[in-house]
Design an enzyme around this catalytic site. Structure first.
Site, PDB file in Angstrom:
ATOM      1  N   PRO A  88       0.827  -1.214   0.000  1.00  0.00           N
ATOM      2  CA  PRO A  88       0.000   0.000   0.000  1.00  0.00           C
ATOM      3  C   PRO A  88       0.861   1.264   0.000  1.00  0.00           C
ATOM      4  O   PRO A  88       0.395   2.324  -0.414  1.00  0.00           O
ATOM      5  CB  PRO A  88      -0.831  -0.119   1.290  1.00  0.00           C
ATOM      6  CG  PRO A  88      -0.171  -1.170   2.102  1.00  0.00           C
ATOM      7  CD  PRO A  88       0.615  -2.041   1.184  1.00  0.00           C
ATOM      8  N   ARG A 157      -3.504  -8.911 -20.423  1.00  0.00           N
ATOM      9  CA  ARG A 157      -4.428  -8.607 -21.525  1.00  0.00           C
ATOM     10  C   ARG A 157      -3.797  -7.645 -22.540  1.00  0.00           C
ATOM     11  O   ARG A 157      -4.310  -7.486 -23.631  1.00  0.00           O
ATOM     12  CB  ARG A 157      -5.770  -8.084 -21.005  1.00  0.00           C
ATOM     13  CG  ARG A 157      -5.717  -6.765 -20.313  1.00  0.00           C
ATOM     14  CD  ARG A 157      -7.065  -6.399 -19.713  1.00  0.00           C
ATOM     15  NE  ARG A 157      -8.038  -5.999 -20.719  1.00  0.00           N
ATOM     16  CZ  ARG A 157      -8.066  -4.817 -21.332  1.00  0.00           C
ATOM     17  NH1 ARG A 157      -7.144  -3.912 -21.059  1.00  0.00           N
ATOM     18  NH2 ARG A 157      -9.004  -4.538 -22.217  1.00  0.00           N
TER      19      ARG A 157
HETATM   20  N1  ADE Z   1      -1.018  -4.824  -0.070  1.00  0.00           N
HETATM   21  C1  ADE Z   1      -1.902  -4.331   0.804  1.00  0.00           C
HETATM   22  N2  ADE Z   1      -2.605  -3.324   0.304  1.00  0.00           N
HETATM   23  C2  ADE Z   1      -2.153  -3.141  -0.974  1.00  0.00           C
HETATM   24  C3  ADE Z   1      -2.464  -2.244  -2.008  1.00  0.00           C
HETATM   25  N3  ADE Z   1      -3.383  -1.292  -1.875  1.00  0.00           N
HETATM   26  N4  ADE Z   1      -1.799  -2.349  -3.163  1.00  0.00           N
HETATM   27  C4  ADE Z   1      -0.859  -3.282  -3.323  1.00  0.00           C
HETATM   28  N5  ADE Z   1      -0.508  -4.157  -2.382  1.00  0.00           N
HETATM   29  C5  ADE Z   1      -1.147  -4.092  -1.206  1.00  0.00           C
END
Ligand code: ADE
Length: 294
Positions: A88, A157
């Site tokens: 994240p 894709r």
């Molecule tokens: N792992 C946890 N949340 C995530 C997100 N928003 N994007 C990518 N990996 C993640």
């Protein structure tokens, strides 16, 4: 294209055997291998996590299994892979990122769980391969697996041959930048640290016609012509390709203005013609060049 995925939940990736990507894998257009991180653990319990240094909640993934898993996944002959680590806290994954990744011969995805992977794993990997830490959006998932499913689908894709109808890629929302035929910018494949002001999104925008770069796709229709009293817009039955392209662009501009106004501000004013400005003005966006691209 070759894709390796390292995870403690290999079963999570069963859907990749279905649909377009499953068929592409059967044809050999993409080769996807899923590895169980626990195969590189060193104890009877197949442990891959431990308590965090400095304290705090949760567990952190140990560096040794990850280091060895990456050694194994990258040892094979062939081009050096790009390592993609979903988090994240990563840079935003966009259609432009997907288009760049689709041109890579080899991708390795490392799915973290718990509080994340010991930071030395990425630091060490950077000394021998390209590494991207990537987020699929501003929300927190329980682990990287769901994010990797999203990214693999978005990337595969765009691999030539995977999608039956190549034109539908060019007409995608955010299309143009997703066109495998568009030349790669020098940093293609790197997620956007900051959104470009237009950037590759405007590459396919021709001011009118089918160029939809940077815009959301408008509505689509199929038979019957009238359903529950609702008619398909007559222009779509007119056979006038110019009028249809214009109608689609109008719809894309209106929808983008309503749903994602920030994308309108990123458009290159030079890519807009008088009709575009009129449509945007009606949608509440007076598009004088000096108002735009901030
Ligand atoms: N792992 C946890 N949340 C995530 C997100 N928003 N994007 C990518 N990996 C993640």
């Amino acid at each position: 294209m070759r894709i390796d995925i390292i995870t403690i939940f290999p079963g999570y990736f069963a859907p990749l055997g279905m649909s377009l990507i499953g068929k592409a894998a059967l044809r050999g257009d993409v080769q996807i291998t899923v590895h169980d991180l626990r195969d590189w653990s060193h104890d009877a319990h197949r442990t891959v996590d431990d308590t965090p240094y400095g304290g705090g909640p949760g567990m952190v993934m140990k560096p040794e299994p990850w280091g060895e898993a990456l050694d194994a996944a990258t040892a094979a002959d062939g081009p050096a892979p790009r390592l993609v680590v979903p988090a994240p806290s990563g840079a935003l994954f966009t259609q432009q990122t997907a288009a760049g990744y689709a041109r890579e011969p080899r991708l390795v995805f490392a799915c973290g769980r718990y509080e994340g992977i010991d930071a030395r794993v990425v630091d060490e990997a950077r000394t021998r391969m390209a590494v991207d830490e990537v987020s699929i959006g501003d929300y927190v998932l329980a682990g990287g697996e769901a994010a990797v499913l999203v990214m693999v689908e978005a990337v595969c894709r765009l691999v030539p041959g995977v999608l039956g109808n190549a034109a539908s890629v060019a007409d995608d929302s955010f299309g143009g930048s997703g066109d495998p035929g568009v030349a790669a910018p020098a940093d293609a494949g790197r997620p956007e640290a900051a959104p470009p002001a237009g950037g590759a999104r405007r590459a396919a925008t021709d001011g009118c016609g089918s160029g939809m770069a940077g815009l959301l796709e408008g509505p689509v229709y199929t038979k019957p012509r009238v359903w529950r009293g609702r008619e398909v817009p007559p222009v779509l039955l007119s056979g006038d390709h110019g009028a249809i392209a214009r109608w689609r662009r109008d719809a894309a501009l209106s929808r983008t203005a309503a749903m994602r106004p920030e994308l309108i501000h990123r458009l290159d004013p030079a890519s807009l013609n008088d009709r575009d400005r009129e449509v945007l003005s009606r949608a509440g966006f007076p598009m004088h060049p000096e108002d735009m691209a901030h």
